[in-house]
Design a protein around this motif. Sequence first.
Motif, PDB file in Angstrom:
ATOM      1  N   ALA A   2       0.821  -1.200   0.000  1.00  0.00           N
ATOM      2  CA  ALA A   2       0.000   0.000   0.000  1.00  0.00           C
ATOM      3  C   ALA A   2       0.858   1.253   0.000  1.00  0.00           C
ATOM      4  N   LEU A   3       0.362   2.244  -0.689  1.00  0.00           N
ATOM      5  CA  LEU A   3       1.003   3.557  -0.739  1.00  0.00           C
ATOM      6  C   LEU A   3      -0.020   4.576  -0.274  1.00  0.00           C
ATOM      7  N   ALA A   4       0.381   5.572   0.468  1.00  0.00           N
ATOM      8  CA  ALA A   4      -0.564   6.559   0.956  1.00  0.00           C
ATOM      9  C   ALA A   4      -0.141   7.959   0.536  1.00  0.00           C
ATOM     10  N   PHE A   5      -1.078   8.700  -0.027  1.00  0.00           N
ATOM     11  CA  PHE A   5      -0.810  10.067  -0.460  1.00  0.00           C
ATOM     12  C   PHE A   5      -2.032  10.937  -0.252  1.00  0.00           C
ATOM     13  N   ALA A   6      -1.905  12.210  -0.496  1.00  0.00           N
ATOM     14  CA  ALA A   6      -2.864  13.216  -0.050  1.00  0.00           C
ATOM     15  C   ALA A   6      -4.152  13.294  -0.865  1.00  0.00           C
ATOM     16  N   ILE A   7      -5.250  13.410  -0.122  1.00  0.00           N
ATOM     17  CA  ILE A   7      -6.539  13.768  -0.703  1.00  0.00           C
ATOM     18  C   ILE A   7      -6.535  15.282  -0.837  1.00  0.00           C
ATOM     19  N   GLN A   8      -6.907  15.772  -2.002  1.00  0.00           N
ATOM     20  CA  GLN A   8      -6.839  17.209  -2.251  1.00  0.00           C
ATOM     21  C   GLN A   8      -8.178  17.908  -2.130  1.00  0.00           C
ATOM     22  N   LYS A   9      -9.271  17.207  -2.461  1.00  0.00           N
ATOM     23  CA  LYS A   9     -10.573  17.872  -2.493  1.00  0.00           C
ATOM     24  C   LYS A   9     -11.665  16.856  -2.208  1.00  0.00           C
ATOM     25  N   THR A  10     -12.693  17.274  -1.460  1.00  0.00           N
ATOM     26  CA  THR A  10     -13.860  16.439  -1.184  1.00  0.00           C
ATOM     27  C   THR A  10     -15.103  17.271  -1.470  1.00  0.00           C
ATOM     28  N   ASP A  11     -16.100  16.644  -2.107  1.00  0.00           N
ATOM     29  CA  ASP A  11     -17.350  17.335  -2.412  1.00  0.00           C
ATOM     30  C   ASP A  11     -18.511  16.453  -1.967  1.00  0.00           C
ATOM     31  N   LEU A  12     -19.133  16.801  -0.842  1.00  0.00           N
ATOM     32  CA  LEU A  12     -20.239  16.002  -0.322  1.00  0.00           C
ATOM     33  C   LEU A  12     -21.489  16.104  -1.181  1.00  0.00           C
ATOM     34  N   GLU A  13     -21.644  17.181  -1.922  1.00  0.00           N
ATOM     35  CA  GLU A  13     -22.822  17.336  -2.781  1.00  0.00           C
ATOM     36  C   GLU A  13     -22.804  16.350  -3.941  1.00  0.00           C
ATOM     37  N   ASN A  15     -20.739  13.560  -3.833  1.00  0.00           N
ATOM     38  CA  ASN A  15     -20.150  12.310  -3.313  1.00  0.00           C
ATOM     39  C   ASN A  15     -18.838  11.996  -4.011  1.00  0.00           C
ATOM     40  N   SER A  16     -17.948  12.960  -4.073  1.00  0.00           N
ATOM     41  CA  SER A  16     -16.700  12.740  -4.803  1.00  0.00           C
ATOM     42  C   SER A  16     -15.496  13.274  -4.035  1.00  0.00           C
ATOM     43  N   PHE A  17     -14.331  12.791  -4.450  1.00  0.00           N
ATOM     44  CA  PHE A  17     -13.078  13.310  -3.927  1.00  0.00           C
ATOM     45  C   PHE A  17     -12.026  13.196  -5.012  1.00  0.00           C
ATOM     46  N   SER A  18     -10.913  13.881  -4.808  1.00  0.00           N
ATOM     47  CA  SER A  18      -9.793  13.786  -5.748  1.00  0.00           C
ATOM     48  C   SER A  18      -8.503  13.885  -4.956  1.00  0.00           C
ATOM     49  N   GLY A  19      -7.445  13.398  -5.574  1.00  0.00           N
ATOM     50  CA  GLY A  19      -6.146  13.493  -4.935  1.00  0.00           C
ATOM     51  C   GLY A  19      -5.092  12.673  -5.635  1.00  0.00           C
ATOM     52  N   LEU A  20      -3.905  12.749  -5.110  1.00  0.00           N
ATOM     53  CA  LEU A  20      -2.769  12.007  -5.640  1.00  0.00           C
ATOM     54  C   LEU A  20      -2.743  10.642  -4.947  1.00  0.00           C
ATOM     55  N   ALA A  21      -2.971   9.589  -5.712  1.00  0.00           N
ATOM     56  CA  ALA A  21      -3.048   8.240  -5.145  1.00  0.00           C
ATOM     57  C   ALA A  21      -1.691   7.575  -5.029  1.00  0.00           C
ATOM     58  N   SER A  22      -0.734   8.002  -5.826  1.00  0.00           N
ATOM     59  CA  SER A  22       0.610   7.437  -5.782  1.00  0.00           C
ATOM     60  C   SER A  22       1.584   8.481  -6.302  1.00  0.00           C
ATOM     61  N   ALA A  23       2.662   8.693  -5.576  1.00  0.00           N
ATOM     62  CA  ALA A  23       3.675   9.675  -5.984  1.00  0.00           C
ATOM     63  C   ALA A  23       4.859   8.954  -6.622  1.00  0.00           C
ATOM     64  N   PHE A  24       5.351   9.499  -7.715  1.00  0.00           N
ATOM     65  CA  PHE A  24       6.502   8.916  -8.395  1.00  0.00           C
ATOM     66  C   PHE A  24       7.792   9.194  -7.634  1.00  0.00           C
ATOM     67  N   ASN A  25       8.719   8.253  -7.751  1.00  0.00           N
ATOM     68  CA  ASN A  25      10.091   8.392  -7.241  1.00  0.00           C
ATOM     69  C   ASN A  25      10.188   8.638  -5.744  1.00  0.00           C
ATOM     70  N   THR A  26       9.204   8.183  -5.000  1.00  0.00           N
ATOM     71  CA  THR A  26       9.225   8.296  -3.553  1.00  0.00           C
ATOM     72  C   THR A  26       9.435   6.903  -2.985  1.00  0.00           C
ATOM     73  N   LEU A  27      10.409   6.731  -2.137  1.00  0.00           N
ATOM     74  CA  LEU A  27      10.661   5.423  -1.553  1.00  0.00           C
ATOM     75  C   LEU A  27       9.576   5.112  -0.526  1.00  0.00           C
ATOM     76  N   ILE A  28       8.905   4.008  -0.738  1.00  0.00           N
ATOM     77  CA  ILE A  28       7.823   3.573   0.138  1.00  0.00           C
ATOM     78  C   ILE A  28       8.392   2.546   1.113  1.00  0.00           C
ATOM     79  N   ASP A  29       8.224   2.788   2.380  1.00  0.00           N
ATOM     80  CA  ASP A  29       8.708   1.866   3.405  1.00  0.00           C
ATOM     81  C   ASP A  29       7.680   0.760   3.573  1.00  0.00           C
ATOM     82  N   ALA A  30       7.756  -0.238   2.712  1.00  0.00           N
ATOM     83  CA  ALA A  30       6.847  -1.375   2.742  1.00  0.00           C
ATOM     84  C   ALA A  30       7.653  -2.636   3.028  1.00  0.00           C
TER      85      ALA A  30
END
Length: 116
Positions: A2-13, A15-30
């Motif tokens: 699993a990789l964790a990255f930031a949610i950027q926007k949420t819209d309850l009206e 029922n949606s959200f957006s964000g970066l699901a995976s960042a390139f070239n970042t070492l993941i401690d898995a």
Amino acid sequence: MALAFAIQKTDLETNSFSGLASAFNTLIDAWVPTRVLPGAFAATLADAGQRRRVKVLYQHNDRQPIGKPTKMEETSDGLYVEAKISDTPLGLETLKLIRDEVLTELSIGFDPVRFE
């Protein structure tokens, strides 16, 4: 894995959200330290059948799907996702937790195609 990255926007009206699901070239401690490289999602994004298989899951549980991506694209930063969450008790509860910044990250599951 699993990789964790930031949610950027949420819209309850909507029922949606957006964000970066995976960042390139970042070492993941898995379990196996992992680095996702640009182009990692190109084959899946180019295949309509594969794109349709992608679901938004609650806590990686494939028995608890809560929505589906409406947009997925590789940017210079990584995999950007916009998603619609279903109007279910778990989906709405999850959106409210995102809105209240209790949940702040996205996480993807993946199968590596190349190991080094």
